[in-house]
Design an enzyme around this catalytic site. Structure first.
Site, PDB file in Angstrom:
ATOM      1  N   HIS A 170      47.589  16.393  15.584  1.00 42.26           N
ATOM      2  CA  HIS A 170      47.339  16.275  14.156  1.00 42.26           C
ATOM      3  C   HIS A 170      46.722  14.927  13.779  1.00 42.26           C
ATOM      4  O   HIS A 170      45.986  14.829  12.790  1.00 42.26           O
ATOM      5  CB  HIS A 170      48.635  16.475  13.380  1.00 42.26           C
ATOM      6  CG  HIS A 170      49.204  17.849  13.532  1.00 42.26           C
ATOM      7  ND1 HIS A 170      50.482  18.170  13.141  1.00 42.26           N
ATOM      8  CD2 HIS A 170      48.679  18.998  14.060  1.00 42.26           C
ATOM      9  CE1 HIS A 170      50.723  19.450  13.402  1.00 42.26           C
ATOM     10  NE2 HIS A 170      49.641  19.960  13.966  1.00 42.26           N
ATOM     11  N   PHE A 173      54.916  19.968  18.974  1.00 42.05           N
ATOM     12  CA  PHE A 173      54.375  18.702  19.459  1.00 42.05           C
ATOM     13  C   PHE A 173      53.235  18.154  18.602  1.00 42.05           C
ATOM     14  O   PHE A 173      52.299  17.532  19.121  1.00 42.05           O
ATOM     15  CB  PHE A 173      53.931  18.825  20.926  1.00 42.05           C
ATOM     16  CG  PHE A 173      54.884  19.613  21.777  1.00 42.05           C
ATOM     17  CD1 PHE A 173      56.231  19.268  21.822  1.00 42.05           C
ATOM     18  CD2 PHE A 173      54.459  20.706  22.492  1.00 42.05           C
ATOM     19  CE1 PHE A 173      57.124  19.997  22.587  1.00 42.05           C
ATOM     20  CE2 PHE A 173      55.342  21.450  23.263  1.00 42.05           C
ATOM     21  CZ  PHE A 173      56.688  21.096  23.308  1.00 42.05           C
ATOM     22  N   CYS A 174      53.298  18.350  17.299  1.00 43.50           N
ATOM     23  CA  CYS A 174      52.260  17.855  16.375  1.00 43.50           C
ATOM     24  C   CYS A 174      50.876  18.326  16.786  1.00 43.50           C
ATOM     25  O   CYS A 174      49.874  17.636  16.541  1.00 43.50           O
ATOM     26  CB  CYS A 174      52.302  16.330  16.273  1.00 43.50           C
ATOM     27  SG  CYS A 174      53.785  15.700  15.482  1.00 43.50           S
ATOM     28  N   ALA A 175      50.823  19.501  17.406  1.00 39.54           N
ATOM     29  CA  ALA A 175      49.555  20.152  17.732  1.00 39.54           C
ATOM     30  C   ALA A 175      49.770  21.645  17.524  1.00 39.54           C
ATOM     31  O   ALA A 175      49.645  22.454  18.431  1.00 39.54           O
ATOM     32  CB  ALA A 175      49.134  19.848  19.159  1.00 39.54           C
TER      33      ALA A 175
END
Length: 417
Positions: A119, A358-360
């Protein structure tokens, strides 16, 4: 330079298990935050008695701290092998660095990136052309080539890409993508948060125009990061923060301001001296430790081979199973909730892993769907990630594999009952 055997703090940290016994913690969550190197802590402790503000101070403490701060900038520059006229700007972390770069882009710049990015390299850009998660490595190259050809007359273009995925650990072909970008008149920015802790990175050799990284993933404490790259866009942009240190002159009217060029332009306020010093010490230690890469790859192979042998476990991947990777592996366990698996590994085995997206989020969701298809049964909507680095041992990897086997075996036995 002599070879240094790097040591991390907390390698002998005791943790209590659910049965009341105590074991040494097995930290397999390096991709989130790596433990602090002893060398980084030593550098901070050495400077602490001299602790003072940097720049413009005539006293001995201030002059020493200013020298330490600027020497840290040069150490980071050497670590990244920047071009002579590039800037190294200290930030808080990779996210902060990418937001700084987003603010510094020339007007009407289009950013080309991929939906599979973290992100921090997906959300800051004001004008973004987002390519889908690639099906394979050739799709990365062909997709970028087509996108840049279509944008040739659209004004400035920046390609923003990860150096190594924080979900899969897969290394992206940065030098090839940089060559494609430059051929089409574009520039390239690399999110090196996961690449720099595991591999030497030469901005000069790879043709990287801008690079961002985080100290806390590079064996230094929280709160220090870097944006390195070409000076022209950075010197032409409005300061990231307005305030003292970024100014050459302020007139009687607040609007009468002359801003510095160079790193000071974007480092207003009192900087994070200790963070910069710790980050530089970590960079110097890694640069002097060439054996780290080979040891990590041995552990990574052991981990991946062990996961592949477990029934009902599927590794998440974008590219071919043999594609180059750093020490990060995410996986799904058939018909198991990732959060419960992570909690059991912690409570029963003293192991730290990560669960989630995982911020993805777009990438992790797609790869979880792919994993469910390979397993032929549902998986949880979250994944589990194990990541390794300096201080990881064979015993840590084997403990994780034993713990997962126990969880999988007990779950299958319960299902049969």
């Amino acid at each position: 330079m002599p070879t240094i055997a790097p040591v991390v703090l907390g390698a002998d940290l005791p943790v209590r298990l659910s049965d009341g016994t105590t074991v040494t913690y097995a930290n397999l969550d390096y991709a989130a935050t790596a433990p602090c190197l002893a060398a980084a802590a030593d550098a901070v402790n050495e400077l602490l008695p001299w602790y003072a503000s940097v720049h413009r101070g005539a006293g001995a403490a201030s002059r020493r701290c200013t020298l330490a701060y600027e020497q840290s900038r040069q150490t980071v520059a050497d670590f990244l092998d920047i071009r002579p006229d590039d800037h190294v700007i200290f930030t808080r972390n990779t996210t902060d660095a990418m937001n700084l770069l987003a603010r510094a882009l020339p007007s009407h710049t289009t950013v080309v990136t991929w939906a599979g990015e973290h992100h921090a390299n997906l959300l800051p850009w004001p004008r973004v052309h987002c390519l889908p998660v690639p099906a394979d490595l050739p799709a990365v190259v062909s997709g970028l080539t087509r996108a840049l050809a279509d944008l040739r007359s659209a004004g400035p273009v920046l390609v923003a890409v990860t150096g190594a995925s924080n979900v899969t650990g897969e290394v992206w072909p940065i030098a090839e993508l940089a060559e494609i970008a430059h051929r089409h008149g574009a520039r390239i920015a690399v999110d090196a948060a996961q690449l720099a802790p595991h591999r030497p990175v030469s901005m000069t050799d790879a043709g990287i125009d801008y690079l961002a990284l985080s100290g806390h993933k590079l064996y230094a404490p929280f709160g220090a990061g870097v944006l390195a790259g070409r000076a022209d866009w950075l010197d032409a942009a409005a300061p990231y923060l307005a305030g003292g240190g970024a100014t050459r002159h302020v007139g009687d009217e607040a609007a009468e301001v002359q801003w510095h060029v160079g790193p000071a332009r974007h480092e207003a306020g009192t900087p994070n001296l200790l963070g910069a010093v710790a980050l530089a010490a970590a960079c110097a230690t890694l640069a002097a430790s060439p054996a780290v890469l080979a040891h990590e790859q041995d552990l990574l192979k052991r981990l991946r081979d062990g996961l592949a042998a477990l029934p009902g476990v599927a590794e998440l991947r974008t590219f071919d199973v043999g594609h180059d990777r750093v020490g990060i592996v995410s996986f799904a366990v058939a018909e198991q909730r990732a959060t419960e698996v992570a909690h059991r590994l912690a409570a029963d085995h003293g192991i730290g892993v990560r669960d989630g997206l995982f911020c993805a989020h777009p990438l992790a969701r797609k790869l979880l769907t792919d994993a469910a298809e390979r397993l032929g049964c549902p998986t949880d909507r979250y994944a589990i990630r194990a990541s390794i680095g300096i201080g990881t041992t064979v015993a840590h990897v084997d403990r994780l594999l034993r713990g997962l086997r126990e969880i999988v075996t007990s779950s299958r036995a319960a299902a049969r009952r």
